[in-house]
Enzyme design. Sequence first.
Site, PDB file in Angstrom:
ATOM      1  N   GLU A  63      -7.788  -1.891 -16.780  1.00 55.39           N
ATOM      2  CA  GLU A  63      -8.092  -2.541 -18.058  1.00 55.39           C
ATOM      3  C   GLU A  63      -9.054  -1.683 -18.874  1.00 55.39           C
ATOM      4  O   GLU A  63      -9.615  -0.700 -18.383  1.00 55.39           O
ATOM      5  CB  GLU A  63      -8.645  -3.946 -17.787  1.00 55.39           C
ATOM      6  CG  GLU A  63      -7.601  -4.802 -17.065  1.00 55.39           C
ATOM      7  CD  GLU A  63      -8.012  -6.248 -16.878  1.00 55.39           C
ATOM      8  OE1 GLU A  63      -9.193  -6.594 -17.094  1.00 55.39           O
ATOM      9  OE2 GLU A  63      -7.121  -7.045 -16.499  1.00 55.39           O
ATOM     10  N   CYS A  72      -0.743  -1.989 -16.853  1.00 58.82           N
ATOM     11  CA  CYS A  72      -0.429  -2.780 -15.663  1.00 58.82           C
ATOM     12  C   CYS A  72      -0.303  -1.878 -14.428  1.00 58.82           C
ATOM     13  O   CYS A  72      -0.109  -0.660 -14.552  1.00 58.82           O
ATOM     14  CB  CYS A  72       0.901  -3.501 -15.850  1.00 58.82           C
ATOM     15  SG  CYS A  72       0.915  -4.734 -17.144  1.00 58.82           S
ATOM     16  N   GLU A  74       2.174  -1.728 -12.368  1.00 55.83           N
ATOM     17  CA  GLU A  74       3.520  -1.147 -12.238  1.00 55.83           C
ATOM     18  C   GLU A  74       3.634   0.136 -13.051  1.00 55.83           C
ATOM     19  O   GLU A  74       4.219   1.122 -12.607  1.00 55.83           O
ATOM     20  CB  GLU A  74       4.581  -2.138 -12.734  1.00 55.83           C
ATOM     21  CG  GLU A  74       4.671  -3.433 -11.944  1.00 55.83           C
ATOM     22  CD  GLU A  74       3.750  -4.524 -12.447  1.00 55.83           C
ATOM     23  OE1 GLU A  74       2.639  -4.204 -12.943  1.00 55.83           O
ATOM     24  OE2 GLU A  74       4.117  -5.695 -12.354  1.00 55.83           O
ATOM     25  N   CYS A 112       5.658  -7.683 -16.202  1.00 51.45           N
ATOM     26  CA  CYS A 112       5.777  -8.060 -17.613  1.00 51.45           C
ATOM     27  C   CYS A 112       6.971  -7.315 -18.235  1.00 51.45           C
ATOM     28  O   CYS A 112       7.535  -6.393 -17.629  1.00 51.45           O
ATOM     29  CB  CYS A 112       4.485  -7.730 -18.368  1.00 51.45           C
ATOM     30  SG  CYS A 112       4.277  -5.971 -18.719  1.00 51.45           S
ATOM     31  N   CYS A 115       6.688  -3.490 -18.460  1.00 48.60           N
ATOM     32  CA  CYS A 115       6.843  -2.818 -17.163  1.00 48.60           C
ATOM     33  C   CYS A 115       8.296  -2.830 -16.717  1.00 48.60           C
ATOM     34  O   CYS A 115       8.773  -1.862 -16.123  1.00 48.60           O
ATOM     35  CB  CYS A 115       5.956  -3.477 -16.111  1.00 48.60           C
ATOM     36  SG  CYS A 115       4.212  -3.089 -16.349  1.00 48.60           S
TER      37      CYS A 115
HETATM   38  N1  THU Z   1      -0.784  -7.207 -14.918  1.00 49.57           N
HETATM   39  C1  THU Z   1      -0.215  -6.260 -14.140  1.00 49.57           C
HETATM   40  O1  THU Z   1      -0.856  -5.259 -13.764  1.00 49.57           O
HETATM   41  N2  THU Z   1       1.060  -6.443 -13.761  1.00 49.57           N
HETATM   42  C2  THU Z   1       1.803  -7.551 -14.023  1.00 49.57           C
HETATM   43  O2  THU Z   1       2.940  -7.637 -13.567  1.00 49.57           O
HETATM   44  C3  THU Z   1       1.242  -8.621 -14.832  1.00 49.57           C
HETATM   45  C4  THU Z   1      -0.091  -8.366 -15.412  1.00 49.57           C
HETATM   46  C5  THU Z   1      -2.179  -7.039 -15.286  1.00 49.57           C
HETATM   47  C6  THU Z   1      -2.471  -6.686 -16.718  1.00 49.57           C
HETATM   48  C7  THU Z   1      -3.896  -7.176 -16.857  1.00 49.57           C
HETATM   49  O3  THU Z   1      -4.771  -6.172 -16.377  1.00 49.57           O
HETATM   50  C8  THU Z   1      -3.964  -8.374 -15.930  1.00 49.57           C
HETATM   51  O4  THU Z   1      -2.870  -8.240 -15.029  1.00 49.57           O
HETATM   52  C9  THU Z   1      -3.908  -9.708 -16.623  1.00 49.57           C
HETATM   53  O5  THU Z   1      -2.806  -9.789 -17.445  1.00 49.57           O
END
Ligand code: THU
Length: 157
Positions: A63, A72, A74, A112, A115
């Site tokens: 983040e 993310c 992925e 998401c 991804c």
């Molecule tokens: N996030 C992921 O890393 N992968 C996912 O499949 C869904 C969301 C992360 C993004 C963000 O850092 C946190 O989860 C909350 O959305």
Amino acid sequence: MEHKKIVLEYEALAHDELFDTDAELVKKAMGATYRGYAPYSHFNVGAAILLSNGVIVEGANQENVAYPSGTCAERSACFYAHARYPEAKFEKIAIAARGTDGEFISEPVAPCGACRQALLEYEMLAGKPVMVYLVGREKVYRIPSVISLLPLAFTEF
Ligand code: THU
């Protein structure tokens, strides 16, 4: 008019129903959640990708104080995997997450849309389905391909 329908078939497996190699991939995705950098959401996601050269590449969400600048798990995993081993094909990916209470989430987390699009590119490069394992506390969902998670995808122009 023609009526069309898209169906997603997948399996829900107990952790002890996984083959050893898949259990290892799942374990690595779970371990990668501890390397998430998620000071804003406190939602830690890990991903592990098995490549055709036998290497397992891990990624975790990253983040940023300017929220959209983060990424993310992925995408951190797949971009690193292809940047580091451009010749290798993707074979499988496992994705795990721990919620704000620090525990692994009971219902498997699904990637998401962005991804799914990013992963699809590598599935197309592989020329065959990339199996997706979505990890929950009790169950692991085994999805037969990335494209099955992104029907009617944008794949060429
Ligand atoms: N996030 C992921 O890393 N992968 C996912 O499949 C869904 C969301 C992360 C993004 C963000 O850092 C946190 O989860 C909350 O959305």
